[in-house]
Write an enzyme that holds these catalytic residues in place. Structure first.
Site, PDB file in Angstrom:
ATOM      1  N   LYS A  14       0.826  -1.205   0.000  1.00 14.18           N
ATOM      2  CA  LYS A  14       0.000   0.000   0.000  1.00 14.18           C
ATOM      3  C   LYS A  14       0.868   1.265   0.000  1.00 14.18           C
ATOM      4  O   LYS A  14       2.066   1.204   0.296  1.00 14.18           O
ATOM      5  CB  LYS A  14      -0.946  -0.049   1.215  1.00 14.18           C
ATOM      6  CG  LYS A  14      -1.989  -1.183   1.112  1.00 14.18           C
ATOM      7  CD  LYS A  14      -2.854  -1.279   2.372  1.00 14.18           C
ATOM      8  CE  LYS A  14      -3.942  -2.343   2.239  1.00 14.18           C
ATOM      9  NZ  LYS A  14      -4.743  -2.485   3.491  1.00 14.18           N
ATOM     10  N   TYR A  54     -12.368  -4.686  -3.315  1.00 16.23           N
ATOM     11  CA  TYR A  54     -12.936  -5.046  -2.007  1.00 16.23           C
ATOM     12  C   TYR A  54     -14.322  -5.669  -2.121  1.00 16.23           C
ATOM     13  O   TYR A  54     -14.765  -6.342  -1.194  1.00 16.23           O
ATOM     14  CB  TYR A  54     -12.950  -3.833  -1.072  1.00 16.23           C
ATOM     15  CG  TYR A  54     -11.564  -3.570  -0.510  1.00 16.23           C
ATOM     16  CD1 TYR A  54     -11.015  -4.428   0.456  1.00 16.23           C
ATOM     17  CD2 TYR A  54     -10.778  -2.523  -0.964  1.00 16.23           C
ATOM     18  CE1 TYR A  54      -9.737  -4.230   0.954  1.00 16.23           C
ATOM     19  CE2 TYR A  54      -9.494  -2.313  -0.472  1.00 16.23           C
ATOM     20  CZ  TYR A  54      -8.983  -3.167   0.492  1.00 16.23           C
ATOM     21  OH  TYR A  54      -7.720  -2.978   0.983  1.00 16.23           O
ATOM     22  N   ASN A 156      -2.141  -0.189   7.374  1.00 19.23           N
ATOM     23  CA  ASN A 156      -1.542  -1.483   7.710  1.00 19.23           C
ATOM     24  C   ASN A 156      -0.610  -2.021   6.623  1.00 19.23           C
ATOM     25  O   ASN A 156      -0.309  -3.206   6.578  1.00 19.23           O
ATOM     26  CB  ASN A 156      -2.635  -2.494   8.100  1.00 19.23           C
ATOM     27  CG  ASN A 156      -3.649  -2.723   6.995  1.00 19.23           C
ATOM     28  OD1 ASN A 156      -3.433  -2.308   5.851  1.00 19.23           O
ATOM     29  ND2 ASN A 156      -4.740  -3.390   7.303  1.00 19.23           N
ATOM     30  N   HIS A 159      -2.005  -5.382   1.593  1.00 18.34           N
ATOM     31  CA  HIS A 159      -3.168  -6.249   1.443  1.00 18.34           C
ATOM     32  C   HIS A 159      -2.667  -7.626   1.051  1.00 18.34           C
ATOM     33  O   HIS A 159      -1.796  -7.735   0.186  1.00 18.34           O
ATOM     34  CB  HIS A 159      -4.133  -5.749   0.359  1.00 18.34           C
ATOM     35  CG  HIS A 159      -5.102  -6.820  -0.043  1.00 18.34           C
ATOM     36  ND1 HIS A 159      -6.219  -7.107   0.705  1.00 18.34           N
ATOM     37  CD2 HIS A 159      -5.071  -7.736  -1.043  1.00 18.34           C
ATOM     38  CE1 HIS A 159      -6.847  -8.155   0.161  1.00 18.34           C
ATOM     39  NE2 HIS A 159      -6.166  -8.542  -0.900  1.00 18.34           N
ATOM     40  N   GLU A 170      -9.093 -12.153  -6.831  1.00 16.72           N
ATOM     41  CA  GLU A 170      -8.284 -10.923  -6.784  1.00 16.72           C
ATOM     42  C   GLU A 170      -7.179 -10.889  -7.838  1.00 16.72           C
ATOM     43  O   GLU A 170      -6.896  -9.827  -8.399  1.00 16.72           O
ATOM     44  CB  GLU A 170      -7.659 -10.759  -5.389  1.00 16.72           C
ATOM     45  CG  GLU A 170      -8.697 -10.432  -4.326  1.00 16.72           C
ATOM     46  CD  GLU A 170      -8.127 -10.368  -2.920  1.00 16.72           C
ATOM     47  OE1 GLU A 170      -8.875 -10.021  -2.003  1.00 16.72           O
ATOM     48  OE2 GLU A 170      -6.938 -10.689  -2.726  1.00 16.72           O
TER      49      GLU A 170
HETATM   50  P1  GDP Z   1      -7.366  -7.674   5.879  1.00 19.52           P
HETATM   51  O1  GDP Z   1      -7.664  -8.810   4.952  1.00 19.52           O
HETATM   52  O2  GDP Z   1      -6.526  -8.087   7.068  1.00 19.52           O
HETATM   53  O3  GDP Z   1      -6.800  -6.454   5.200  1.00 19.52           O
HETATM   54  O4  GDP Z   1      -8.762  -7.225   6.510  1.00 19.52           O
HETATM   55  P2  GDP Z   1     -10.258  -7.289   5.901  1.00 19.52           P
HETATM   56  O5  GDP Z   1     -10.280  -7.933   4.555  1.00 19.52           O
HETATM   57  O6  GDP Z   1     -11.143  -7.834   6.984  1.00 19.52           O
HETATM   58  O7  GDP Z   1     -10.595  -5.752   5.739  1.00 19.52           O
HETATM   59  C1  GDP Z   1     -10.103  -5.008   4.683  1.00 19.52           C
HETATM   60  C2  GDP Z   1      -9.806  -3.613   5.184  1.00 19.52           C
HETATM   61  O8  GDP Z   1     -10.977  -3.060   5.784  1.00 19.52           O
HETATM   62  C3  GDP Z   1      -8.730  -3.539   6.257  1.00 19.52           C
HETATM   63  O9  GDP Z   1      -7.405  -3.466   5.732  1.00 19.52           O
HETATM   64  C4  GDP Z   1      -9.140  -2.292   7.013  1.00 19.52           C
HETATM   65  O10 GDP Z   1      -8.654  -1.136   6.355  1.00 19.52           O
HETATM   66  C5  GDP Z   1     -10.642  -2.279   6.909  1.00 19.52           C
HETATM   67  N1  GDP Z   1     -11.238  -2.870   8.103  1.00 19.52           N
HETATM   68  C6  GDP Z   1     -11.545  -4.161   8.320  1.00 19.52           C
HETATM   69  N2  GDP Z   1     -12.070  -4.362   9.534  1.00 19.52           N
HETATM   70  C7  GDP Z   1     -12.103  -3.148  10.127  1.00 19.52           C
HETATM   71  C8  GDP Z   1     -12.558  -2.667  11.414  1.00 19.52           C
HETATM   72  O11 GDP Z   1     -13.009  -3.431  12.284  1.00 19.52           O
HETATM   73  N3  GDP Z   1     -12.449  -1.334  11.662  1.00 19.52           N
HETATM   74  C9  GDP Z   1     -11.936  -0.469  10.733  1.00 19.52           C
HETATM   75  N4  GDP Z   1     -11.859   0.824  11.045  1.00 19.52           N
HETATM   76  N5  GDP Z   1     -11.511  -0.864   9.518  1.00 19.52           N
HETATM   77  C10 GDP Z   1     -11.582  -2.184   9.212  1.00 19.52           C
HETATM   78 MG    MG Z   2      -9.101  -9.125   3.451  1.00 19.04          MG
END
Ligand code: GDP
Ligand code: MG
Length: 201
Positions: A14, A54, A156, A159, A170
């Site tokens: 990112k 997403y 973070n 991805h 993806e």
């Molecule tokens: P990843 O696969 O670990 O990146 O997480 P996910 O696929 O669950 O979510 C995608 C993105 O959504 C994450 O990188 C976060 O930016 C956002 N996100 C997911 N869960 C949360 C949450 O509980 N709170 C907030 N603020 N953002 C979230």
């Molecule tokens: Mg994810």
């Protein structure tokens, strides 16, 4: 059936990770495990492309919204909304802003258990609670508390596909077939061949 060494996963470095000069560090961690880089490019994605990424899984909006509500409850905080879709709409808006803020690097890594192992090395979604030794745990300080207070995406760095089926959706979203290179690296013999032949004369 495909050999396990054919498994592929998508990784995006990112914009913040590029600004933090972490490209080499991140690549090194996946590479030293024995995974093979089969696709690589730098792009500035459009907001539409990020939204498409997403929402490849039609359940993502609902699942992520519900997960976020549960995470507020577990911290004894009232969620910003009771509607999972409203919460995800906000997350998505912020993710689009985050991922279009600068160049990103798109990569496809291949090898046995690629999806699971890349996630293990990458760590959990929130850097604050991501274990020491993971990329998100070692290189950045962000938390949901901070990102929510500032109404922005959690920074973070990376991805990584969450499952094999996610990776299968993806990878074609980011790469054309001809951009993925089928080739062999010599250490694959040591990782995958049944017999360790050819080491001694
Ligand atoms: P990843 O696969 O670990 O990146 O997480 P996910 O696929 O669950 O979510 C995608 C993105 O959504 C994450 O990188 C976060 O930016 C956002 N996100 C997911 N869960 C949360 C949450 O509980 N709170 C907030 N603020 N953002 C979230
Ligand atoms: Mg994810």
């Amino acid at each position: 059936m495909k050999h396990p060494k054919e498994e592929r996963t998508l990784v995006l470095i990112k914009p913040d990770a590029i600004q933090r000069a972490l490209i080499g560090e991140i690549v090194r961690r996946y590479e030293r495990l024995g995974l093979k880089l089969i696709g690589l490019k730098m792009v500035v994605p459009t907001a539409e492309h990020v939204e498409g990424h997403y929402t490849l899984d039609p359940s993502w909006r609902k699942v992520t919204g519900e997960k976020t509500i549960a995470s507020y409850r577990s911290r004894n905080l009232p969620p910003p909304s009771e509607d999972p879709l409203e919460i995800t709409a906000k997350i998505l808006k912020n993710l689009k802003k985050y991922l279009t803020s600068g160049p990103i690097i798109c990569m496809v890594w291949q090898g046995a258990h690629a999806v699971e192992l890349v996630r293990k090395i990458t760590g959990g979604t929130e850097p604050r609670t991501s274990p020491v030794g993971t990329i998100r745990g070692d290189f950045v300080v962000d938390s949901y508390v901070m990102s929510d207070a500032d109404d922005r995406a959690v920074r973070n760095l990376i991805h990584a596909s969450g499952s094999i089926s996610e990776a299968e959706m993806e990878i074609p979203h980011w790469f054309e077939k001809k951009e993925l290179i089928d080739y062999k690296v010599t250490h694959e013999d040591i990782l995958y061949e049944k017999e360790l032949r050819g080491i001694l004369p």
